[in-house]
Write a protein that holds these residues in place. Sequence first.
Motif, PDB file in Angstrom:
ATOM      1  N   ARG A  15       2.980 112.713 -22.994  1.00 17.38           N
ATOM      2  CA  ARG A  15       3.642 113.942 -22.548  1.00 17.38           C
ATOM      3  C   ARG A  15       3.958 113.877 -21.047  1.00 17.38           C
ATOM      4  NH1 ARG A  15       4.032 119.625 -23.868  1.00 17.38           N
ATOM      5  NH2 ARG A  15       3.318 119.135 -25.970  1.00 17.38           N
ATOM      6  N   SER A  16       3.079 113.251 -20.279  1.00 23.63           N
ATOM      7  CA  SER A  16       3.296 113.152 -18.828  1.00 23.63           C
ATOM      8  C   SER A  16       4.580 112.411 -18.494  1.00 23.63           C
ATOM      9  CB  SER A  16       2.110 112.455 -18.160  1.00 23.63           C
ATOM     10  OG  SER A  16       1.930 111.147 -18.693  1.00 23.63           O
ATOM     11  N   GLU A  17       4.975 111.464 -19.363  1.00 24.62           N
ATOM     12  CA  GLU A  17       6.212 110.731 -19.129  1.00 24.62           C
ATOM     13  C   GLU A  17       7.425 111.646 -19.295  1.00 24.62           C
ATOM     14  OE1 GLU A  17       9.219 107.701 -18.725  1.00 24.62           O
ATOM     15  OE2 GLU A  17       7.223 108.052 -17.910  1.00 24.62           O
ATOM     16  N   TYR A  18       7.400 112.507 -20.302  1.00 20.35           N
ATOM     17  CA  TYR A  18       8.510 113.451 -20.496  1.00 20.35           C
ATOM     18  C   TYR A  18       8.538 114.492 -19.383  1.00 20.35           C
ATOM     19  CZ  TYR A  18       8.992 111.254 -25.024  1.00 20.35           C
ATOM     20  OH  TYR A  18       9.171 110.327 -26.014  1.00 20.35           O
ATOM     21  N   GLN A  22      11.714 115.302 -17.016  1.00 25.52           N
ATOM     22  CA  GLN A  22      12.233 116.662 -16.841  1.00 25.52           C
ATOM     23  C   GLN A  22      12.245 117.060 -15.377  1.00 25.52           C
ATOM     24  OE1 GLN A  22       9.714 118.979 -19.423  1.00 25.52           O
ATOM     25  NE2 GLN A  22      10.332 117.813 -21.230  1.00 25.52           N
ATOM     26  N   LYS A  23      11.197 116.687 -14.651  1.00 19.47           N
ATOM     27  CA  LYS A  23      11.138 116.985 -13.227  1.00 19.47           C
ATOM     28  C   LYS A  23      12.280 116.302 -12.477  1.00 19.47           C
ATOM     29  CE  LYS A  23       8.182 116.514  -9.139  1.00 19.47           C
ATOM     30  NZ  LYS A  23       6.902 115.971  -8.610  1.00 19.47           N
ATOM     31  N   LYS A  24      12.545 115.070 -12.845  1.00 19.62           N
ATOM     32  CA  LYS A  24      13.635 114.311 -12.223  1.00 19.62           C
ATOM     33  C   LYS A  24      14.981 114.989 -12.464  1.00 19.62           C
ATOM     34  CE  LYS A  24      15.327 109.519 -12.291  1.00 19.62           C
ATOM     35  NZ  LYS A  24      15.160 108.218 -13.002  1.00 19.62           N
ATOM     36  N   LEU A  26      15.423 118.219 -13.223  1.00 19.83           N
ATOM     37  CA  LEU A  26      15.429 119.510 -12.532  1.00 19.83           C
ATOM     38  C   LEU A  26      15.692 119.341 -11.039  1.00 19.83           C
ATOM     39  CD1 LEU A  26      12.541 121.343 -14.389  1.00 19.83           C
ATOM     40  CD2 LEU A  26      14.929 122.094 -14.250  1.00 19.83           C
ATOM     41  N   GLU A  27      15.257 118.232 -10.465  1.00 19.50           N
ATOM     42  CA  GLU A  27      15.600 117.955  -9.063  1.00 19.50           C
ATOM     43  C   GLU A  27      17.107 117.784  -8.907  1.00 19.50           C
ATOM     44  OE1 GLU A  27      13.264 114.513  -8.232  1.00 19.50           O
ATOM     45  OE2 GLU A  27      11.414 115.654  -7.857  1.00 19.50           O
ATOM     46  N   ASN A  28      17.742 117.148  -9.897  1.00 13.03           N
ATOM     47  CA  ASN A  28      19.202 117.017  -9.875  1.00 13.03           C
ATOM     48  C   ASN A  28      19.881 118.369 -10.081  1.00 13.03           C
ATOM     49  OD1 ASN A  28      18.999 114.283  -9.471  1.00 13.03           O
ATOM     50  ND2 ASN A  28      19.490 113.706 -11.579  1.00 13.03           N
ATOM     51  N   VAL A  29      19.276 119.223 -10.907  1.00  9.87           N
ATOM     52  CA  VAL A  29      19.807 120.577 -11.112  1.00  9.87           C
ATOM     53  C   VAL A  29      19.826 121.332  -9.785  1.00  9.87           C
ATOM     54  CG1 VAL A  29      19.322 122.831 -12.163  1.00  9.87           C
ATOM     55  CG2 VAL A  29      19.188 120.740 -13.544  1.00  9.87           C
ATOM     56  N   ALA A  30      18.715 121.254  -9.057  1.00  6.06           N
ATOM     57  CA  ALA A  30      18.643 121.937  -7.763  1.00  6.06           C
ATOM     58  C   ALA A  30      19.630 121.338  -6.772  1.00  6.06           C
ATOM     59  CB  ALA A  30      17.221 121.838  -7.215  1.00  6.06           C
ATOM     60  N   ARG A  31      19.752 120.007  -6.796  1.00  9.98           N
ATOM     61  CA  ARG A  31      20.644 119.322  -5.852  1.00  9.98           C
ATOM     62  C   ARG A  31      22.101 119.717  -6.079  1.00  9.98           C
ATOM     63  NH1 ARG A  31      19.216 114.514  -7.172  1.00  9.98           N
ATOM     64  NH2 ARG A  31      17.323 114.627  -5.897  1.00  9.98           N
ATOM     65  N   THR A  32      22.478 119.929  -7.333  1.00 10.35           N
ATOM     66  CA  THR A  32      23.857 120.290  -7.658  1.00 10.35           C
ATOM     67  C   THR A  32      24.084 121.803  -7.641  1.00 10.35           C
ATOM     68  OG1 THR A  32      23.263 120.111 -10.005  1.00 10.35           O
ATOM     69  CG2 THR A  32      24.323 118.217  -9.001  1.00 10.35           C
ATOM     70  N   LYS A  33      23.026 122.554  -7.227  1.00 10.36           N
ATOM     71  CA  LYS A  33      23.127 124.008  -7.069  1.00 10.36           C
ATOM     72  C   LYS A  33      23.478 124.720  -8.376  1.00 10.36           C
ATOM     73  CE  LYS A  33      24.121 124.082  -2.109  1.00 10.36           C
ATOM     74  NZ  LYS A  33      23.571 122.731  -1.856  1.00 10.36           N
ATOM     75  N   LEU A  34      22.881 124.238  -9.474  1.00 17.34           N
ATOM     76  CA  LEU A  34      23.013 124.916 -10.754  1.00 17.34           C
ATOM     77  C   LEU A  34      21.863 125.896 -10.927  1.00 17.34           C
ATOM     78  CD1 LEU A  34      23.836 121.883 -13.102  1.00 17.34           C
ATOM     79  CD2 LEU A  34      25.438 123.649 -12.352  1.00 17.34           C
ATOM     80  N   ASP A  35      22.104 126.987 -11.632  1.00 14.49           N
ATOM     81  CA  ASP A  35      21.041 127.930 -11.944  1.00 14.49           C
ATOM     82  C   ASP A  35      20.318 127.552 -13.233  1.00 14.49           C
ATOM     83  OD1 ASP A  35      21.404 129.921  -9.769  1.00 14.49           O
ATOM     84  OD2 ASP A  35      23.401 130.071 -10.659  1.00 14.49           O
ATOM     85  N   ALA A  36      21.002 126.816 -14.104  1.00 14.33           N
ATOM     86  CA  ALA A  36      20.397 126.346 -15.353  1.00 14.33           C
ATOM     87  C   ALA A  36      21.244 125.211 -15.904  1.00 14.33           C
ATOM     88  CB  ALA A  36      20.295 127.473 -16.380  1.00 14.33           C
ATOM     89  N   LEU A  64      18.761 122.193 -25.094  1.00 15.22           N
ATOM     90  CA  LEU A  64      17.509 122.275 -24.352  1.00 15.22           C
ATOM     91  C   LEU A  64      17.848 122.972 -23.040  1.00 15.22           C
ATOM     92  CD1 LEU A  64      14.478 121.403 -24.128  1.00 15.22           C
ATOM     93  CD2 LEU A  64      15.327 119.432 -22.818  1.00 15.22           C
ATOM     94  N   ILE A  65      17.268 124.140 -22.820  1.00 12.55           N
ATOM     95  CA  ILE A  65      17.603 124.941 -21.647  1.00 12.55           C
ATOM     96  C   ILE A  65      16.588 124.656 -20.549  1.00 12.55           C
ATOM     97  CG2 ILE A  65      17.983 127.275 -20.769  1.00 12.55           C
ATOM     98  CD1 ILE A  65      18.660 128.135 -23.620  1.00 12.55           C
ATOM     99  N   LEU A  66      17.086 124.115 -19.442  1.00  9.70           N
ATOM    100  CA  LEU A  66      16.243 123.782 -18.295  1.00  9.70           C
ATOM    101  C   LEU A  66      16.581 124.719 -17.146  1.00  9.70           C
ATOM    102  CD1 LEU A  66      16.396 119.874 -18.356  1.00  9.70           C
ATOM    103  CD2 LEU A  66      14.595 121.350 -19.256  1.00  9.70           C
ATOM    104  N   VAL A  67      15.566 125.443 -16.689  1.00  9.97           N
ATOM    105  CA  VAL A  67      15.708 126.396 -15.586  1.00  9.97           C
ATOM    106  C   VAL A  67      14.625 126.082 -14.563  1.00  9.97           C
ATOM    107  CG1 VAL A  67      15.760 128.822 -14.920  1.00  9.97           C
ATOM    108  CG2 VAL A  67      16.566 128.139 -17.201  1.00  9.97           C
ATOM    109  N   PRO A  68      14.988 125.904 -13.314  1.00  6.59           N
ATOM    110  CA  PRO A  68      13.967 125.617 -12.300  1.00  6.59           C
ATOM    111  C   PRO A  68      12.853 126.662 -12.300  1.00  6.59           C
ATOM    112  CG  PRO A  68      16.147 125.274 -11.385  1.00  6.59           C
ATOM    113  CD  PRO A  68      16.346 125.878 -12.741  1.00  6.59           C
TER     114      PRO A  68
END
Length: 385
Positions: A15-18, A22-24, A26-36, A64-68
Amino acid sequence: MTFSAIPLTGIPFPRSEYERRQKKVLENVARTKLDALLVTGHSHLQYLTGYDPSTGAYFAPFPLILVPGRAPIFVVRAYDEAAVRANSCIDEIVTYIHRPDFAKQTANVLRQYGLQAKKIGLELDAWGLAPADVSALQAQLPEMKVTDATDVVRLAKAVKGQLELEVMRSAMTLTDLAIKTFQGSLREGITETEMADTLSETLNKAGGRLVMPVLAFGERAKLPHPSPAQHPIRNNQPALIECGGAKSGYSVGVCRGAVLGRHPETEALHALAEEALEAAIAAIRPGVTAGSVDAAARTVVERAGSPQALRHRTGYSTCPHWSGHRGNVSLEPGATHLLEAGMTFHMPIHLFGDSGYIFGCSEHVVVTENGAEILSRTPRTLYRA
């Protein structure tokens, strides 16, 4: 119901690998200024969750919905819920029954998070999302700001972690076993289906599974992507195989060519394919563009006076599957993605001959700090039986 107790289910990696993946992302999500981000590409979903959606998400998207700052939520068809819970690392799952309900349930989740008028990334350049799906979701959330975010997962997935590379190297050991079995079993009169059965049995005994999108003998090597048929090989005919071993949900393949006796046209095609492939591999290093690697191969073919022989891209990023899913980094003309250490690519060079034969070879490589590591230990040279 305890889904984890169902035999032969579970996630291939810890699970730690997934969570790392996901963290990686989400870092790209934040970098591209997406809200989700709504992940819908099939290979992207498998990469982030462990669940292979190809048997269920043909019906409608399984976003799969990813939200910071929040746990990921899977929106899936109720019919497939047991499989998703048993074979993914996602705990929060929302279900729908009928296809039109996908958009309603997805919109409900986004509203609950206060995202109905925010900037939402969709994977518009990956399999798993149809234009009608986008329209249906936009109709539910008319103020939602849609942006193409295919690169968010595409670029994260392209760079492999150590656990992934270990599995890929293990799978390639199975692939090499399949290729050596293919070469050792090639004889006049054997059919494609008999060969396929032999290879599958060999890999099953070795604890793996065979994936084989291409196997063609003789004139059937004029077909793109031919699957095995009841067709025998005769003396002085070519044979082309693209196959791979599968392990822990990852499959890693290569293409190899052979000739039973002599066949001048395909022998010449193979020799040129080897040269073009060698040039492309030599061009690989961190910081170069994907397009420049493609250009290195294409230059060799053009210099030989056969520019129309190469009718496809030079390669694509791989895994969990090695076949070229839309949504992967592509080694194609003009591609601007920059290569990074840890990226993996399948690089098939299949050239078209004057009489219609499609023939060549490939390699599966890992980008390293100094160039490229070739995963297969089976020579790419033409096998002569």
